[in-house]
Enzyme design. Structure first.
Site, PDB file in Angstrom:
ATOM      1  CB  CYS A   1     -21.740  11.866 -57.637  1.00  0.00           C
ATOM      2  SG  CYS A   1     -22.839  13.075 -58.428  1.00  0.00           S
TER       3      CYS A   1
ATOM      4  CB  CYS B   1     -29.466  12.317 -55.610  1.00  0.00           C
ATOM      5  SG  CYS B   1     -29.159  13.356 -57.064  1.00  0.00           S
TER       6      CYS B   1
ATOM      7  CB  CYS C   1     -27.599   8.578 -55.264  1.00  0.00           C
ATOM      8  SG  CYS C   1     -26.339   7.912 -56.377  1.00  0.00           S
TER       9      CYS C   1
ATOM     10  CB  CYS D   1     -27.300   1.371 -70.099  1.00  0.00           C
ATOM     11  SG  CYS D   1     -28.789   0.906 -71.019  1.00  0.00           S
TER      12      CYS D   1
ATOM     13  CB  CYS E   1     -28.296   3.592 -73.289  1.00  0.00           C
ATOM     14  SG  CYS E   1     -29.138   4.692 -72.110  1.00  0.00           S
TER      15      CYS E   1
ATOM     16  CB  CYS F   1     -33.475   6.501 -71.604  1.00  0.00           C
ATOM     17  SG  CYS F   1     -33.812   5.296 -70.291  1.00  0.00           S
TER      18      CYS F   1
ATOM     19  NE  ARG G   1     -34.641  -0.593 -69.632  1.00  0.00           N
ATOM     20  CZ  ARG G   1     -34.296   0.575 -70.169  1.00  0.00           C
ATOM     21  NH1 ARG G   1     -34.132   1.624 -69.415  1.00  0.00           N
ATOM     22  NH2 ARG G   1     -34.114   0.664 -71.459  1.00  0.00           N
TER      23      ARG G   1
END
Length: 318
Positions: free
Chosen positions: A51, A55, A58, A95, A127, A187, A259
């Protein structure tokens, strides 16, 4: 319509004595939910690493040494095999996460559409979390049957630029709006332990609670520090802050699925039990959450049995 709560009200909740706060949250929770019911979702990485975003938490960022190796998008058949296994182990929602900055039209997105359709044919809620979406892409996902799209705000707006610089907070909101406009449920949650203050946590809960409409599903994650990322040396948030955040979220957003997500293994059983008492009523099952470890299925079943919570035996139907 969104709620009319104020930021001052959220701040006051965060400053309450913990046990008093949990009692209030548990009372609210019982007004809207079966306190023994825990919804189960399973998350897999259908495309890992590479990616371009930065962030700080991550390991899938291509910018950090020692991060997750870049993988190609999984084959549709392999994803659906994982979905069948998830269903057999009792997952209700499946998901799929891809480490993309944003979705690109083309063969890979076409395959994701096939995956969504296949998951729905298995009788599971579907999801996806694929990065930023255009309105047209959101519509395609809705037409394929996608139930939820995950796109976290991570933290309060004031702290967001300290977490990532390659996109802004408003970019997150644009994708959430595209998802909403397409008729897909949202979500959206956050991460605790990414250098934020309690005030930033209150800001995050306030932002979620005043979305119109509020997210139908809210994951609360605790940072699991990963070697090679800028936040590798961050201390774990004290367990009481996780419980506190869940309790405030339950009071402010009473109807949502709340969650308990990444970092459950680090919390331990007693703190998880407090989170469920405070209003958490959803959890991720499965050994992995993208690139971080998660409690084993049998460990989760044992905990649910200790707490007297509903955790039906896995179905072996295919």
């Amino acid at each position: 319509m969104g709620t009319t709560i104020t930021r001052q009200y959220v701040d006051e909740l965060f400053s309450k004595p913990l046990l008093e706060l949990v009692f209030t949250a548990a009372t609210v929770h019982r007004e809207y939910h079966d306190p023994r019911r825990v919804q189960r979702s399973q998350l897999i990485s259908i495309k890992t690493g590479g990616c371009p975003e930065d962030c700080g938490y991550c390991s899938q960022s291509a910018r950090y040494a020692g991060g997750a190796e870049k993988d190609v998008l999984m084959a549709t058949e392999a994803v659906l095999l994982d979905a069948r296994r998830a269903r057999e182990e009792g997952a209700e929602r499946f998901c799929m996460g891809a480490a993309w900055r944003s979705v690109r039209d083309g063969e890979e997105f076409d395959r994701v559409i096939q995956m969504v359709r296949g998951v729905k044919e298995l009788g599971l809620e579907a999801c996806a979390t694929l990065g930023m979406l255009s309105p047209d892409q959101a519509l395609r996902l809705e037409e394929a049957g996608l139930d939820y799209y995950n796109h976290n705000i991570d933290t309060g707006r004031s702290h967001y630029e300290k977490v990532v610089s390659t996109h802004g907070y408003d970019d997150r909101l644009k994708t959430l709006q595209a998802v909403r406009d397409a008729g897909i449920k949202v979500c959206c949650g956050g991460i605790l332990g990414i250098g934020e203050t309690r005030s930033a946590r209150a800001e995050m809960v306030f932002d979620l609670a005043t979305m119109d409409p509020v997210p139908e599903s809210i994951p609360i994650n605790q940072l699991v520090p990963i070697e090679g990322t800028p936040m590798a040396s961050n201390d774990l948030v004290d367990w009481t802050e996780v419980v506190r955040t869940i309790a405030v979220a339950r009071i402010c957003i009473p109807k949502t699925w709340l969650r308990l997500s990444a970092g459950r293994r680090e919390l331990g059983e007693a703190a998880q039990a407090m989170c469920f008492m405070a209003g958490a009523n959803s959890m991720f099952v499965g050994d992995k959450l993208l690139t971080t470890d998660n409690p084993a299925f049998e460990d989760d079943r044992a905990l649910m049995e200790k707490l007297g919570m509903l955790f039906p035996h896995a179905s072996k139907t295919v």
